[in-house]
Design an enzyme around this catalytic site. Sequence first.
Site, PDB file in Angstrom:
ATOM      1  N   HIS A 125       0.812  -1.212   0.000  1.00  0.00           N
ATOM      2  CA  HIS A 125       0.000   0.000   0.000  1.00  0.00           C
ATOM      3  C   HIS A 125       0.851   1.270   0.000  1.00  0.00           C
ATOM      4  CE1 HIS A 125       0.852   0.672   4.310  1.00  0.00           C
ATOM      5  NE2 HIS A 125       0.792  -0.640   4.405  1.00  0.00           N
ATOM      6  N   ASP A 126       0.404   2.238  -0.792  1.00  0.00           N
ATOM      7  CA  ASP A 126       0.970   3.591  -0.809  1.00  0.00           C
ATOM      8  C   ASP A 126       2.383   3.655  -1.371  1.00  0.00           C
ATOM      9  OD1 ASP A 126      -1.346   4.804   0.642  1.00  0.00           O
ATOM     10  OD2 ASP A 126      -0.615   3.503   2.250  1.00  0.00           O
ATOM     11  N   GLY A 143       4.987  -1.001   2.888  1.00  0.00           N
ATOM     12  CA  GLY A 143       4.165   0.173   2.640  1.00  0.00           C
ATOM     13  C   GLY A 143       4.961   1.461   2.546  1.00  0.00           C
TER      14      GLY A 143
END
Length: 262
Positions: A125-126, A143
């Site tokens: 994520h991200d 992340g």
Amino acid sequence: MIDKSAFVHPTAIVEEGASIGANAHIGPFCIVGPHVEIGEGTVLKSHVVVNGHTKIGRDNEIYQFASIGEVNQDLKYAGEPTRVEIGDRNRIRESVTIHRGTVQGGGLTKVGSDNLLMINAHIAHDCTVGNRCILANNATLAGHVSVDDFAIIGGMTAVHQFCIIGAHVMVGGCSGVAQDVPPYVIAQGNHATPFGVNIEGLKRRGFSREAITAIRNAYKLIYRSGKTLDEVKPEIAELAETYPEVKAFTDFFARSTRGLIR
């Protein structure tokens, strides 16, 4: 909407609301969610799952068992409509996973164009991956990691959350990266340490001999001068006035939050 020139295999599931561009190919047993956009000429080979609010550009090749846009593994995630964006002409090989972003991290996981993501690579994520990067087999990004243009991450390498991998970096296989890797640097080991400048990579990409020498001089200031980073920053900034390639270091310093590998 499915463009009339696109091909969707009878065993594939394309949910209502998805957008499939011209000449795209959705192979057997693929699943495309209702908030997904697949660009012109992109090919999903077979058994590919694309979920969430995911936008994929044109002329990508995505191989079997890849999973894109799925729920991330951040325990704070509460189902928000966060996103994945992927550019053009990427090759995403078997069993690659690319997870959607989190609200806390800006809500977007982004992959640029012309990248090669080898088997079992993971982008959490991200994360932000630039252009013309290579993630070798089983390379994993935690992340919020940033990977800049032309970086290469070796097989079985893990990158700690929030780290930055600079442009033209080469990270050797089976490494563990726990801090930021400045541009142009070769890194290897667990924890990864610097092993000089990626000279061969720079030659292949057309860097002049003078530019490579300036980059090596900047590297020596950072790692061999015995000075602190704050002490060498003005010297590197001065060098960048003559050699714009060196400016990548000064820009990198402004972004770095985890400190440099040593």
